[in-house]
Design a protein around this motif. Structure first.
Motif, short mmCIF file in Angstrom:
data_model
loop_
_atom_site.label_atom_id
_atom_site.label_comp_id
_atom_site.label_asym_id
_atom_site.label_seq_id
_atom_site.Cartn_x
_atom_site.Cartn_y
_atom_site.Cartn_z
N PHE A 322 0.84 -1.21 0.00
CA PHE A 322 0.00 0.00 0.00
C PHE A 322 0.87 1.25 0.00
O PHE A 322 2.05 1.18 0.36
CB PHE A 322 -0.91 0.02 1.25
N ASP A 323 0.29 2.38 -0.41
CA ASP A 323 0.94 3.66 -0.17
C ASP A 323 -0.11 4.65 0.33
O ASP A 323 -1.31 4.35 0.33
CB ASP A 323 1.72 4.16 -1.40
N VAL A 324 0.37 5.80 0.78
CA VAL A 324 -0.55 6.78 1.36
C VAL A 324 -0.66 7.97 0.41
O VAL A 324 0.35 8.53 -0.02
CB VAL A 324 -0.05 7.25 2.74
N THR A 325 -1.87 8.32 0.07
CA THR A 325 -2.13 9.51 -0.75
C THR A 325 -2.40 10.68 0.19
O THR A 325 -3.29 10.61 1.04
CB THR A 325 -3.35 9.26 -1.68
N ASP A 326 -1.63 11.76 0.00
CA ASP A 326 -1.80 12.93 0.87
C ASP A 326 -3.18 13.55 0.65
O ASP A 326 -3.65 13.64 -0.50
CB ASP A 326 -0.75 13.99 0.55
N ASN A 327 -3.75 14.03 1.73
CA ASN A 327 -5.12 14.59 1.62
C ASN A 327 -5.21 15.71 0.59
O ASN A 327 -6.24 15.90 -0.04
CB ASN A 327 -5.64 15.04 3.00
N GLY A 328 -4.11 16.44 0.39
CA GLY A 328 -4.12 17.56 -0.56
C GLY A 328 -4.31 17.11 -2.01
O GLY A 328 -4.62 17.93 -2.88
N LEU A 329 -4.10 15.83 -2.27
CA LEU A 329 -4.26 15.32 -3.64
C LEU A 329 -5.67 14.76 -3.87
O LEU A 329 -6.01 14.34 -4.97
CB LEU A 329 -3.24 14.20 -3.90
#
Ligand code: MRU
Length: 361
Positions: A322-329
């Motif tokens: 998994f990876d984490v998508t920043d909320n700003g994206l």
């Protein structure tokens, strides 16, 4: 004629066999094989090996799994029963670390036992059965509701890009990210869906495209590194992805490669939607960097799906699942209680207030 995959339960309790019934997703799309699992080791292995996968489906499988474990407990008193139940719960909880639905469902099951302190094991088994069935039934409503909110964000004929499989195969029915497409189909709409193949386990190529074709959707599989081109060509009007755990600030962990898709979408000005049941939002985690990311075996990258090994022996491999998508994206997070937008710390309060008003904890 072969049965349509969408008419088969992804995950269910078989009451006659007292078994967890799943479609073995490691065999798709080549073979539709139904498994009936009764042993805890087999249920653990099914989750670990992704025979059943996708955050909501893992949660439902674990709830049914721990109920089946409880059925086998031969204790006459509450304390003895609870001790053994807790062990069974901890065992299943150790099968995968990232999808919070696994822990959420198991905690819900444990709460049933704790809320009925002193009850007989026979009564507790009955209550656990009902809770597991409820968790599964709720998942259908949750996904349908996410689908309805998501459908409001797109128009008939739109090109949609999705990553991994957050469709019916990842839930009890409809899916999360693919729910708008399934519901749209039911209303006579159609979309052009682009499925990232999703290396290394190919959930996009094997599962999303399989279920989209089964639903009669105009479907195109692309390799993960082709997403930029289809976006640049103007073929994508929106990206829809699922998630395994959302932090309180809206950072969202999903299948490896999701954050890259979000970065591309931002570059090309394409809305990027994360679909998340509220059970996937973990308010105890402040931001994405606190989410535990599962790392899996190197062979999934170097050998799986190939006729022969495709990287030299001894090479180092990094295989995060998994990876984490920043909320700003993220343009918005679509839940069963409405659409949340930044700042998520605020919009999640409204979503959870609606959930509480609906009488759900
Ligand atoms: O490793 P997997 O196949 O379980 O990963 C699944 C995903 O990343 C899904 O997008 C997520 O669990 C949401 S499923 C509705």
């Amino acid at each position: 004629m072969a049965e349509n995959i969408l008419s088969i339960d992804t995950v269910a309790l078989d009451e006659e066999k007292n078994a967890l019934k799943i479609i073995d997703q490691t065999k798709l799309p080549g073979k539709v094989e139904i498994l009936y699992l009764t042993k805890q080791e087999a249920i653990y292995e099914a989750i670990y090996l992704l025979k059943v996968r996708g955050a909501p489906a893992i949660g439902v499988a674990a709830a049914i799994g721990v109920y089946l474990a409880a059925r086998e407990i031969n204790e006459s008193g509450y304390d003895g029963f609870y001790g053994k139940f807790k062990k069974a719960k901890e065992y299943l909880a150790s099968s995968r670390p990232t999808a919070v639905n696994l822990f959420w469902a198991l905690d819900r099951m444990e709460k049933v036992v704790l809320d009925h302190k002193g009850e007989t094991p026979a009564k507790l088994k009955e209550l656990l059965h009902d809770e597991a069935v409820t968790i599964r039934e709720e998942d259908i409503w949750v996904c349908k509701s996410i689908g309805e909110y998501g459908l409001g964000l797109i128009k008939n004929g739109d090109g949609i890009l999705t990553h991994c499989n957050a469709g019916q195969l990842a839930t009890t029915r409809y899916g999360t990210a693919l729910a708008p497409i399934h519901l749209g189909r039911e209303k006579g709409m159609n979309f052009k869906v682009f499925c990232d193949e999703t290396r290394p386990l190919l959930q996009g190529a094997r599962l999303s495209s399989f279920e989209m074709v089964a639903a009669g959707v105009d479907t195109t599989v692309i390799c993960d590194n082709m997403a930029s081109m289809v976006m640049k060509n103007g073929w994508i009007k929106a990206c829809f992805v699922g998630c395994d755990r959302v932090a309180a600030n809206g950072d969202a962990a999903n299948k490896i490669g999701t954050s890259g898709v979000a970065i591309l979408a931002k570059h090309y000005g394409i809305p990027f939607y994360v679909c998340a049941p509220t059970s996937t939002i973990d308010m105890s985690i402040k931001e994405g960097s606190d989410i535990v990311i599962e790392e899996r075996k190197p062979e999934e990258v170097t050998e799986m799906w190939y006729k022969e090994r495709m990287a030299p022996a001894g090479v180092k491999v990094f295989n995060p699942a998994f990876d984490v998508t920043d909320n700003g994206l993220i343009t918005a997070i679509v839940t069963e209680f409405g659409i949340a937008r930044a700042p998520y710390t605020e919009s999640f309060k409204t979503i959870f207030a609606k959930k509480a008003n609906a009488g759900q904890a």
